[in-house]
Design an enzyme around this catalytic site. Structure first.
Site, PDB file in Angstrom:
ATOM      1  N   ASN A  11       0.836  -1.210   0.000  1.00 45.69           N
ATOM      2  CA  ASN A  11       0.000   0.000   0.000  1.00 45.69           C
ATOM      3  C   ASN A  11       0.864   1.250   0.000  1.00 45.69           C
ATOM      4  O   ASN A  11       1.962   1.254   0.583  1.00 45.69           O
ATOM      5  CB  ASN A  11      -0.885   0.063   1.253  1.00 45.69           C
ATOM      6  CG  ASN A  11      -1.959  -0.994   1.277  1.00 45.69           C
ATOM      7  OD1 ASN A  11      -2.374  -1.503   0.242  1.00 45.69           O
ATOM      8  ND2 ASN A  11      -2.418  -1.328   2.473  1.00 45.69           N
ATOM      9  N   LEU A  12       0.354   2.274  -0.607  1.00 46.97           N
ATOM     10  CA  LEU A  12       0.908   3.603  -0.402  1.00 46.97           C
ATOM     11  C   LEU A  12       0.103   4.242   0.713  1.00 46.97           C
ATOM     12  O   LEU A  12      -1.122   4.361   0.611  1.00 46.97           O
ATOM     13  CB  LEU A  12       0.834   4.444  -1.672  1.00 46.97           C
ATOM     14  CG  LEU A  12       1.391   5.866  -1.533  1.00 46.97           C
ATOM     15  CD1 LEU A  12       2.882   5.841  -1.220  1.00 46.97           C
ATOM     16  CD2 LEU A  12       1.137   6.670  -2.816  1.00 46.97           C
ATOM     17  N   GLY A  39       1.380  -0.947   3.907  1.00 45.60           N
ATOM     18  CA  GLY A  39       0.798  -2.263   3.632  1.00 45.60           C
ATOM     19  C   GLY A  39       1.430  -3.269   4.571  1.00 45.60           C
ATOM     20  O   GLY A  39       2.663  -3.299   4.728  1.00 45.60           O
ATOM     21  N   GLY A  41       1.944  -6.420   4.459  1.00 45.16           N
ATOM     22  CA  GLY A  41       2.926  -7.301   3.838  1.00 45.16           C
ATOM     23  C   GLY A  41       4.237  -6.598   3.554  1.00 45.16           C
ATOM     24  O   GLY A  41       5.322  -7.088   3.889  1.00 45.16           O
ATOM     25  N   ALA A  42       4.136  -5.434   2.924  1.00 44.75           N
ATOM     26  CA  ALA A  42       5.349  -4.682   2.586  1.00 44.75           C
ATOM     27  C   ALA A  42       6.093  -4.232   3.839  1.00 44.75           C
ATOM     28  O   ALA A  42       7.328  -4.246   3.881  1.00 44.75           O
ATOM     29  CB  ALA A  42       4.982  -3.480   1.716  1.00 44.75           C
ATOM     30  N   ASN A 185      -3.329 -10.426  17.677  1.00 48.77           N
ATOM     31  CA  ASN A 185      -3.397  -9.609  18.881  1.00 48.77           C
ATOM     32  C   ASN A 185      -4.562 -10.106  19.731  1.00 48.77           C
ATOM     33  O   ASN A 185      -5.182 -11.120  19.428  1.00 48.77           O
ATOM     34  CB  ASN A 185      -3.508  -8.114  18.544  1.00 48.77           C
ATOM     35  CG  ASN A 185      -4.778  -7.767  17.779  1.00 48.77           C
ATOM     36  OD1 ASN A 185      -5.773  -8.507  17.805  1.00 48.77           O
ATOM     37  ND2 ASN A 185      -4.770  -6.641  17.092  1.00 48.77           N
ATOM     38  N   ALA A 250       2.477   0.206  12.029  1.00 50.90           N
ATOM     39  CA  ALA A 250       3.509  -0.761  11.616  1.00 50.90           C
ATOM     40  C   ALA A 250       4.251  -1.411  12.774  1.00 50.90           C
ATOM     41  O   ALA A 250       5.200  -2.160  12.554  1.00 50.90           O
ATOM     42  CB  ALA A 250       4.521  -0.132  10.658  1.00 50.90           C
ATOM     43  N   ALA A 251       3.824  -1.157  14.016  1.00 51.61           N
ATOM     44  CA  ALA A 251       4.518  -1.767  15.150  1.00 51.61           C
ATOM     45  C   ALA A 251       4.433  -3.292  15.096  1.00 51.61           C
ATOM     46  O   ALA A 251       5.445  -3.993  15.252  1.00 51.61           O
ATOM     47  CB  ALA A 251       3.929  -1.254  16.459  1.00 51.61           C
ATOM     48  N   GLY A 252       3.220  -3.822  14.872  1.00 52.37           N
ATOM     49  CA  GLY A 252       3.058  -5.272  14.803  1.00 52.37           C
ATOM     50  C   GLY A 252       3.776  -5.876  13.612  1.00 52.37           C
ATOM     51  O   GLY A 252       4.352  -6.969  13.703  1.00 52.37           O
ATOM     52  N   ASP A 253       3.754  -5.178  12.477  1.00 51.52           N
ATOM     53  CA  ASP A 253       4.444  -5.672  11.284  1.00 51.52           C
ATOM     54  C   ASP A 253       5.952  -5.713  11.502  1.00 51.52           C
ATOM     55  O   ASP A 253       6.631  -6.657  11.081  1.00 51.52           O
ATOM     56  CB  ASP A 253       4.129  -4.769  10.089  1.00 51.52           C
ATOM     57  CG  ASP A 253       2.646  -4.728   9.763  1.00 51.52           C
ATOM     58  OD1 ASP A 253       1.964  -5.737  10.009  1.00 51.52           O
ATOM     59  OD2 ASP A 253       2.175  -3.682   9.277  1.00 51.52           O
ATOM     60  N   THR A 284      10.146   1.509  16.309  1.00 55.13           N
ATOM     61  CA  THR A 284       9.150   1.925  15.318  1.00 55.13           C
ATOM     62  C   THR A 284       8.125   2.883  15.902  1.00 55.13           C
ATOM     63  O   THR A 284       7.781   3.886  15.278  1.00 55.13           O
ATOM     64  CB  THR A 284       8.440   0.680  14.742  1.00 55.13           C
ATOM     65  OG1 THR A 284       9.384  -0.093  14.005  1.00 55.13           O
ATOM     66  CG2 THR A 284       7.291   1.066  13.831  1.00 55.13           C
TER      67      THR A 284
END
Length: 301
Positions: A11-12, A39, A41-42, A185, A250-253, A284
């Site tokens: 995603n952007l 995103g 995944g990214a 979570n 994005a912490a979890g990613d 992060t």
């Protein structure tokens, strides 16, 4: 060095910073607006790569400006994008994020190309999957493609990690049957198991329920408290690092990507890998944005 293959979303992100979340019907001035790579995944791919894992990606973008930007950003990270398809009739995924001064966020996602790539595309990348140590997926892209990737991985002895987010009311049993590790979570755990997480006993009960589905390793992230794990008779809580969070995007990613970069395939070092992931996510949340906030290995060392 682990080889990680991510199947999922690109995603952007369009981020708006505000003093506090707007109420229904309220108009307010913003403090800042900016665009950045995102995103789930990214983000996970960037986190794995910045922790020096060899990282591949399977997914899709649109033939548009956002897609060009995301392809360039991920290429600059050194992520192998040979499994990323450009779709002519789909827009690149985008997320619209509101972040307040307490670091909390509200996110709206347009999936676009993320929900348009097919199991046939996954099959075309079979060799990439088979040569990986871990395959990681989330729920921001087409489920059929994720199931296909996990089936290929399982047959090849490659470990699979499922991040069941955003939460689904019903997760396909065929996907859970080929999942080696699940990382929900507290909310996602309740949806998966029907067990409300309130204490360590309920965490253990939820983990047992997930093990009964055939999942070997369970990690339940519990926000600022850290992460509960249960694998092969070992369980406990690894505390989070205490920091001043300004943006939890994005912490979890970051946690999942960084953890997977150092994790042994038999999960023998899971506790240490979780600590490493906790450290990465603690950095992060002290920065704004998704991918711009993800730390590099030298920062963690």
């Amino acid at each position: 060095m682990n080889t990680i293959t991510i199947i999922g979303s690109i995603n952007l992100d369009r981020t708006i910073r505000v003093k506090q979340m707007p109420k229904p019907g309220e108009t307010m001035h913003t403090k800042e607006i900016f665009s950045a790579g995102g995103g789930k995944g990214a983000n996970q791919a960037v986190a794995a790569k910045r922790s020096e894992a060899k990282t591949n990606f399977i997914g899709a973008i649109g033939n548009d400006e956002a897609g060009e930007m995301m392809h360039q950003l991920l290429t600059e990270e050194g992520i192998d994008l040979s499994g990323v398809q450009t779709l002519e009739k789909q827009a690149t995924g985008q997320a619209y994020i509101i972040v307040d001064d307490q670091g909390e966020n509200s996110i709206m996602i347009h999936a676009g190309a993320n929900n348009a790539f097919t199991p046939e595309q996954v099959q075309a990348n079979t060799d990439v999957i088979k040569t990986s140590d871990f395959v990681i997926a989330q729920f921001e892209s087409t489920l059929a493609s994720t199931v296909e990737a996990f089936k290929i991985a399982r047959e090849a002895g490659v470990k699979t990690i499922l991040n069941p987010a955003p939460a689904l009311e019903k997760v396909p049993t065929e996907l859970l049957a080929v999942t080696d590790m699940v990382v929900p979570n507290e909310t996602e755990t309740e949806i998966l198991t029907g067990i409300k997480v309130t204490d360590e006993a309920s965490l253990k009960a939820a983990a047992d329920s997930l093990h009964q589905l055939g999942i070997e390793a369970v990690i339940i992230t519990i926000g600022s408290k850290g992460a509960f794990y249960d694998v092969n008779g070992r369980n406990g809580i690894i505390p989070a690092f205490k920091v001043n969070a300004v943006d939890t995007t994005a912490a979890g990613d970051t946690f999942i990507g960084a953890m997977s970069s150092v994790l042994e395939k038999d999960f023998s070092n899971l506790e240490e890998a979780i600590k490493y992931g906790n450290k990465a996510s603690s950095i992060t949340v002290q920065r704004f944005g998704a991918q711009p906030s993800i730390p590099y290995k030298n920062e963690l060392d």
